[in-house]
Enzyme design. Structure first.
Site, mmCIF file in Angstrom:
data_model
loop_
_atom_site.group_PDB
_atom_site.id
_atom_site.type_symbol
_atom_site.label_atom_id
_atom_site.label_comp_id
_atom_site.label_asym_id
_atom_site.label_seq_id
_atom_site.Cartn_x
_atom_site.Cartn_y
_atom_site.Cartn_z
ATOM 1 N N CYS A 1 5.184 -6.427 8.439
ATOM 2 C CA CYS A 1 6.166 -5.878 9.371
ATOM 3 C C CYS A 1 6.376 -6.877 10.508
ATOM 4 O O CYS A 1 5.413 -7.456 10.993
ATOM 5 C CB CYS A 1 5.666 -4.550 9.952
ATOM 6 S SG CYS A 1 6.855 -3.734 11.046
ATOM 7 N N CYS B 1 -0.884 -1.561 16.108
ATOM 8 C CA CYS B 1 -0.708 -1.284 14.671
ATOM 9 C C CYS B 1 -1.265 -2.419 13.818
ATOM 10 O O CYS B 1 -0.960 -3.593 14.061
ATOM 11 C CB CYS B 1 0.774 -1.083 14.372
ATOM 12 S SG CYS B 1 1.137 -0.872 12.617
ATOM 13 N N GLU C 1 0.836 -1.185 0.000
ATOM 14 C CA GLU C 1 0.000 0.000 0.000
ATOM 15 C C GLU C 1 0.878 1.245 0.000
ATOM 16 O O GLU C 1 1.914 1.286 0.647
ATOM 17 C CB GLU C 1 -0.852 -0.047 1.266
ATOM 18 C CG GLU C 1 -1.940 0.955 1.248
ATOM 19 C CD GLU C 1 -3.117 0.547 2.133
ATOM 20 O OE1 GLU C 1 -3.334 -0.659 2.349
ATOM 21 O OE2 GLU C 1 -3.783 1.456 2.597
ATOM 22 N N CYS D 1 3.422 8.636 0.815
ATOM 23 C CA CYS D 1 3.814 7.761 1.914
ATOM 24 C C CYS D 1 4.000 6.369 1.320
ATOM 25 O O CYS D 1 3.088 5.833 0.696
ATOM 26 C CB CYS D 1 2.706 7.766 2.969
ATOM 27 S SG CYS D 1 2.958 6.571 4.283
ATOM 28 N N CYS E 1 3.954 -4.196 16.881
ATOM 29 C CA CYS E 1 3.455 -3.184 17.820
ATOM 30 C C CYS E 1 1.975 -3.491 18.076
ATOM 31 O O CYS E 1 1.228 -3.789 17.151
ATOM 32 C CB CYS E 1 3.639 -1.784 17.265
ATOM 33 S SG CYS E 1 5.393 -1.369 17.042
ATOM 34 N N CYS F 1 -1.901 6.405 8.833
ATOM 35 C CA CYS F 1 -0.870 5.606 9.493
ATOM 36 C C CYS F 1 -1.447 4.408 10.213
ATOM 37 O O CYS F 1 -2.414 4.510 10.938
ATOM 38 C CB CYS F 1 -0.163 6.431 10.557
ATOM 39 S SG CYS F 1 0.535 7.925 9.959
#
Ligand code: SAH
Length: 366
Positions: free
Chosen positions: A111, A118, A91, A104, A115, A333
């Site tokens: 990932c 997230c 994305e 961005c 976290c 984000c």
């Protein structure tokens, strides 16, 4: 097995052509077409002889990213889902502001940092992106908006850029040297991978480093950011001071405000105390974008966010709220989730940091 051209410097393109027995001096034109005219097919290279264009199309793939879907918000924000040659999906976000146009981009498929708040972090890591795949997100969006020059780039999409440092560095060099963006208009955001921050400092690039802090004490930060167990706040802030000393560049601390979790007056005072003597830094607050990760993570009220900033500022710490875009299309984000993008992709457990590659991986065959 065809090699992909995007991801190579003009000098490397010259070599590639020569290796294939093609006129090497055309490498520069090829680079110009890819990185300054944003061409996405060989027919567009009208300054090359037709026969050469046909040979190139037989020998090489032009670019790694192809369109899967684009979603637009009323404020002009666009969320791009891009297919990669191995059917992974990433994305990227296009963000037009009055005075600048920013993109961005992602640095990894998924990932490994996990976290707790997230959406990308719940998904695990599939793989690192190549330098070409990182740059191509920018090229793809620029090709869609020929009228609007993209001036700024942030590595705040999926992934932890500092776990893919060699490819990220190669991508940044291409974006600077070939596309022509200023390093000052590039921001790399990290969760705080201390050894990689030291490596990045040694590169001494005038980019902006953003560090995702999110909490003023270790108990809370470890709850939100598992990597804090390995690199606690004191160690992280020391690495930030070293970075500032080596580069003379200001560091931005990102602080995602989550109602009742890290946005109370207590945390605001702690953060003020923590950062009041930290050199050359500023805090960016980001109100949490609600995801389905966990119900306990909610957006703060604007009043709570304002009070938080006032308290931190009273310690003489620079603090501002990031202007938000794209919330309505879940392009903001931490809302980028792989499972909504692709089913059945492979996931790997968290890699040991010693396994982090130190060499740029070659551009794969398409
Ligand atoms: N891995 C890097 C960059 C990717 S995320 C890093 O952690 O910095 C970019 C920023 O978005 C990070 O500060 C991240 O913590 C934040 N973020 C993650 N989920 C979010 C959410 N749901 N709402 C708002 N910000 C979020």
């Amino acid at each position: 097995m065809m090699q992909t051209l995007v991801g190579h410097t003009s000098a490397e393109l010259t070599e590639l052509l020569t290796l294939k027995g093609l006129p090497g001096y055309r490498g520069k034109q090829l680079g110009k077409g890819l990185y300054t005219r944003f061409l996405r097919d060989f027919e567009g290279f009208t300054d090359l002889p037709k026969a050469l264009r046909e040979q190139l199309a037989q020998e090489f793939t032009l670019a790694p990213c192809t369109e899967r879907s684009i979603q637009s918000a009323p404020d002009g924000t666009e969320k791009y889902l891009l297919n990669l040659p191995d059917d992974e999906v990433i994305e990227a976000v296009y963000l037009p502001y009055d005075e600048r146009t920013s993109v961005c981009v992602s640095s990894q498929v998924g990932c490994p940092m996990a976290c707790s708040f997230c959406a990308t972090g719940t998904e695990g890591l599939a793989r690192n992106l190549t330098a070409g795949e990182i740059v191509d997100q920018l090229l793809f969006m620029q090709a869609k908006h020929p009228e609007q020059r993209i001036s700024h780039l942030v590595l705040m999409g999926m992934g932890e850029p500092l776990l893919n440092l060699p490819n990220v560095l190669k991508a940044l060099r291409l974006i600077h040297d070939e596309v022509g963006l200023s390093y000052r208009n590039i921001t790399v955001s990290t969760i705080g991978v201390v050894p990689a921050m030291e490596k990045l400092a040694a590169e001494n690039l005038p980019i902006t480093l953003a560090v995702s802090l999110h909490a003023p004490n270790n108990a809370l930060r470890s709850e939100l950011v598992p990597l804090n167990e390995k690199y606690p706040i004191s160690r992280l802030l020391e690495a930030c001071r070293d970075y500032v000393e080596a580069t003379s560049r200001r560091i931005t601390f990102e602080y995602v405000l989550m109602a009742g979790i890290n946005d109370t007056e207590k945390e605001a005072h702690e953060l003020g105390v923590l950062l009041r003597r930290q050199p050359l830094c500023a805090v960016n607050t980001i109100p949490y974008n609600t995801t389905d990760v966990a119900a306990r993570y909610q957006r703060p009220t604007p009043e709570a966010a304002r009070l938080f900033r006032e308290i931190v500022a009273s310690y003489g710490v620079n603090i501002t709220q990031r202007y938000e875009k794209g919330h309505r299309i879940a392009a903001a984000c931490g809302q980028l989730k792989r499972s909504t993008l692709k089913l059945g992709s492979t996931m790997r457990p968290l890699p040991l940091l010693s396994e982090v590659p130190t060499e740029a991986v070659p551009e794969p065959a398409a």
